[in-house]
Structure formats: structure tokens, C-alpha cells
Scaffold this active site. Structure first.
Site: not given
Ligand code: MN
Length: 481
Positions: A39, A45, A47, A187, A189, A331
């Protein structure tokens, strides 16, 4: 049993798609049906509902049923639900009681071992859940119950989700010559972040293992989307500005922990968690699996959402990927050996960082005043790296500072004033003239193109203070050069 009075009082049949029976006539069954619904209400949560004398006796379990006996979880006893609810799935409108998406997580039959006002022990036979669970009253109010697994884990090879995993690090290098045995990723940054998800709750840890969950509240929903999946992920938190990673923008997020501030920044300057590895998944460690297999498991998780996605990986074609990274002003790339395992906490040659830019952590040893309208702040920083002889000067950094960084750093530098140079080697005379020296306690990160023949950084640019680091943490000159 209380019947359905409370259930009906909380709901308006005209406003919710949930079944709302009009009378109290209860069906007669075998007291052996169960359903567990996931839910996504304001707080996620599960039930758990058990058929008992014509109604579904219900508990809301915030983290879902535990998978191991030692893990005792909160289970809030809620109002009885009508039997029709056992097949309900749907979207309860926002603003209504329990507003949010509800799906059936599991259903099946159960056997009663014990049923009293204070303890309910049952054995589930479902598609996902099998085994004995005990719900027990464990608090002041009638609602306060707990649940534990009373059987061993369902799988005999079940391995508990570790509390911590240290990240694997890449070695700086060139494109590997046996290119077909590698995959290539961009890569990003940003800052490295390891994510632990259990019971729909995400916790985020820095490269050094410090918890940084509260700094990035927009990533909470990633945990909820993963639901009952237990997982450790590895990735990079990145601030994208106009589609490009901006480390400067990320700096405004990195060290903020005040809750109101982080919530505002999550809207104004949101980050993306770019996930590139999976290290533990549903009771199995993945670190010994080869990269290609971990990659398949990662792709199967389909991590793509408002604030997260899966980092692409390209098998072979390293030169082309590197060229794309250059064009996109990224990068660089990380080459990962296809057959390699994950080495927690180690810098390994199985991951090669290929980049035009080098990043290095440095210690500030001095500064030169700014000129003209910048005369009230510093103009450049004189920085060094630890060596056996002491702090070794490696260059001066005069770009990459935001106005705010200039102001803050200038104030810090004034407080660290000292009369003599803290460097163990000679500083070029044009740099030393007019320089102010400081106690070498501040650590910062710098990127630069290359080393010059006289061991100075070529074209260094400031990336930011590393408040989390001390000079002792900085890699020695001989290991960097
Ligand atoms: Mn609920």
C-alpha cells in the site's frame, strides 16, 4: 470480533473504489484465506489480512514481513476489513482514507497455530511467503503489535543484507589493450553513494560510510518503488544542470542536513542517483558474481524514475565511448572488466578510470591576495601533497571558485595565518612573493590536465573543500604523481 463498523465509518463508498458492504451479514468461510497488500499510502506499508469469522483481521506492517527470525518488525493492528477486500487492487484517491496505490503482494491460505487477544501465530502458504509468523501484542495501545518470523529463512542459502559495504574504487589508466574483454561506462561528476534498501526504506552512505540519507530526501521514493526488494546499490549522486553534471551545483547540496533546507533544495536543485552496480539482492550476495551478471541483475531492476536511473554500459567500443564523453564534456569513462568480481573497499585494476582530467585532493598551505575588485578575497591558493619530507608544493589554483566559496574560504584562511611557509620544497619566486602562509589543515579537491616536467599541476581548477577529510587522509605525492 468487532465487525465492519469502524471500516465503514472511515470510508465513503462514493469516493473510494474499495468494497464497502452495506450490511453486517458476514460470509462463512474456513478461516484460512490471507492476503498481503502493498500500500503506497503517504507512508509505504504492507497490509497483512487474515480471514477470521467472516472478516479480514488486519495489520499494517511498515517494513513488510521480516525474512529472518531475528528481525522483529512493527505491525499496527488496524480495523477489520470485509472479505471482498481480499481481491482488491486499485488507486484510492488522494485525500481519502489510505489514499494511494494498492496492489496485492501475495495471497494464499494459512493455518492457525494459535489465536488469542495477545498473540496470533499462523503458517502461510502463499506464492511469495511461506512459513510460520507470530504477531504479538507489544505495547500500551491495542494497536501496538509486532511480528516476527518463527521459522528459519525460506531459502537455506539466505544471506542477510549486510549493514555496510565499502565501495570498490577504480585505478587511473588508459584504455585497455584487450578492449573486447571490457565494458565502458561514463564517469559521472558527482559524489559516490551506496544505497541500502530494506522494507521499502532507502539509506544512503558516502564513500567513507557516513550516512547521507537526509541530505537527499528526493531519493526516498526510490526505496518505496523497490518495495520489498532487499538490495545494496552502488552509484553516483549527480546534479544535472541543463543536462550536464554540475559539481558546482552539487556542492550546494553536499553538506546540508537541516531538514527544511534539504526539502527546499530537493525541489530547487534536485539530484539524480545514477546507479551502476548491484552488490546484494534478495538474500544473495552479488559481489562474487562477474560484472556482466551483476549488470543483468541491475538492468532487471528497471531503475528509472524521477530522481534515479541506470547508468548505461557499452560492451567493447571503448574509444568511441571515450570520444562521446569528450563531446558531451563529461569527465571521462570507467572501463570495467567483464569477468571481474566486485572488490569492496579496494582500488582495483579491474576498473580503469580513463580521463583527460585528473582529480586530486590537496592540502592548502598558502594563498595570494586577489587584485582589483577582488582585493578583499584571495586570488589563488598554494597547495601541496603529503610526502616523507613534509607538505610538497604542487601548484597554485586560481579558478573554479564560486563567489560564496571565495568568501567562506578567505575567512577560514585568515584564521589559520602563520608566518612561515608550511611547504618542504621551494616555491617559485613569483608565487612566493606576497604570499600568505597558513597552517596546513584544510583539504580540497582540484582537477587538472597533466603534470608539468617540474612536477606541478597543469591548468588546475578548484572543485571544493573536502570538509570530511583531514590532511592525513590525503594520498601521498609519490602515489599520485
Ligand atoms: Mn493500508
Amino acid at each position: 470480533m468487532a465487525g465492519l463498523g469502524e471500516y465503514r465509518r472511515k470510508r465513503d463508498a462514493r469516493k473510494t473504489p474499495e468494497p464497502v458492504p452495506t450490511d453486517d451479514a458476514l460470509p462463512v468461510g474456513a478461516n484460512n484465506i490471507f492476503v498481503i497488500q502493498e500500500h503506497h499510502a503517504s507512508r509505504l506499508h504492507w497490509d497483512v489480512r487474515l480471514e477470521r469469522d467472516g472478516v479480514l483481521v488486519s495489520w499494517a506492517v511498515p517494513k513488510g514481513l521480516p525474512t529472518e527470525p531475528g528481525d522483529i518488525r512493527l505491525a499496527v493492528h488496524t480495523e477489520d476489513h470485509p472479505m471482498e477486500y481480499a481481491t482488491f487492487e486499485g488507486e484510492i484517491p488522494r485525500g481519502e482514507y489510505g489514499g494511494g496505490r494498492m496492489t496485492i503482494w501475495d495471497r494464499g491460505t494459512y493455518e492457525t497455530v494459535k489465536w488469542s487477544d495477545r498473540e496470533v501465530a499462523v503458517v502461510f502458504t502463499g506464492n511469495r511467503v511461506q512459513g510460520k509468523y507470530t504477531f504479538f501484542h507489544g505495547g500500551k495501545s491495542d494497536k501496538d503489535w509486532m511480528v516476527r518470523r518463527s521459522d528459519p529463512p525460506q531459502r537455506s542459502d539466505w544471506t542477510a543484507l549486510p549493514d555496510a559495504i565499502e565501495p570498490m574504487l577504480a585505478t587511473l589508466g588508459a584504455l585497455p589493450p584487450d578492449g573486447d574483454n571490457w565494458a565502458y561506462e561514463f564517469k559521472w561528476d558527482g559524489v559516490r553513494a551506496m544505497a541500502r534498501v530494506d522494507g521499502g526504506r532507502l539509506r544512503l552512505f558516502s564513500r567513507k560510510g557516513n550516512e547521507i540519507t537526509s541530505t537527499y530526501p528526493e531519493l526516498r521514493t526510490l526505496g518505496e518503488e523497490l518495495g520489498s526488494t532487499q538490495v545494496w546499490l552502488d552509484g553516483e549522486v549527480v546534479a544535472f544542470v541543463d543536462g550536464r553534471p554540475s559539481f558546482a551545483a552539487l556542492q550546494k547540496r553536499m553538506h546540508v542536513t537541516d531538514e527544511r533546507m534539504t526539502r527546499r533544495l530537493a525541489v530547487d536543485l534536485p539530484v539524480t542517483y545514477v546507479v551502476f552496480d548491484v552488490l546484494h539482492l534478495d538474500g544473495r550476495s552479488c559481489v562474487d558474481l562477474p560484472y556482466v551478471r551483476r549488470r543483468e541483475l541491475l538492468v532487471d531492476l528497471e531503475l528509472r524514475g524521477s530522481h534515479w536511473n541506470t547508468s548505461p554500459s557499452y560492451p567493447a567500443e571503448g574509444a568511441a565511448v571515450l570520444e562521446t564523453a569528450r563531446e558531451q564534456e563529461l569527465e571521462g569513462i570507467i572501463a570495467k572488466r567483464l569477468g571481474s568480481r566486485y572488490h569492496p573497499g579496494r582500488r582495483s585494476p579491474d576498473w580503469m578510470k580513463v580521463t583527460d582530467l585528473r582529480a586530486v585532493e590537496v592540502v592548502i598551505g598558502g594563498w595570494r591576495p586577489g587584485e582589483g575588485r577582488r582585493s578583499d578575497v584571495f586570488g589563488s591558493l598554494l597547495v601541496g601533497l603529503p610526502s616523507p619530507d613534509g607538505l610538497r608544493y604542487v601548484g597554485h589554483v586560481g579558478t573554479g571558485f564560486t563567489d560564496e566559496a571565495l568568501r567562506l574560504l578567505t575567512a577560514k584562511l585568515h584564521r589559520l595565518d602563520r608566518k612561515t611557509s608550511p611547504f618542504c620544497n621551494d616555491i617559485p619566486r613569483d608565487r612566493a612573493r606576497g604570499a600568505r602562509w597558513v597552517r596546513p589543515t584544510l583539504v580540497g579537491e582540484v582537477v587538472f590536465r597533466d603534470w608539468t616536467p617540474d612536477d606541478r599541476m597543469r591548468a588546475p581548477s578548484w572543485r571544493g573543500l573536502r570538509a570530511d577529510k583531514a590532511p592525513d587522509d590525503v594520498t601521498e605525492w609519490s602515489d599520485v604523481r
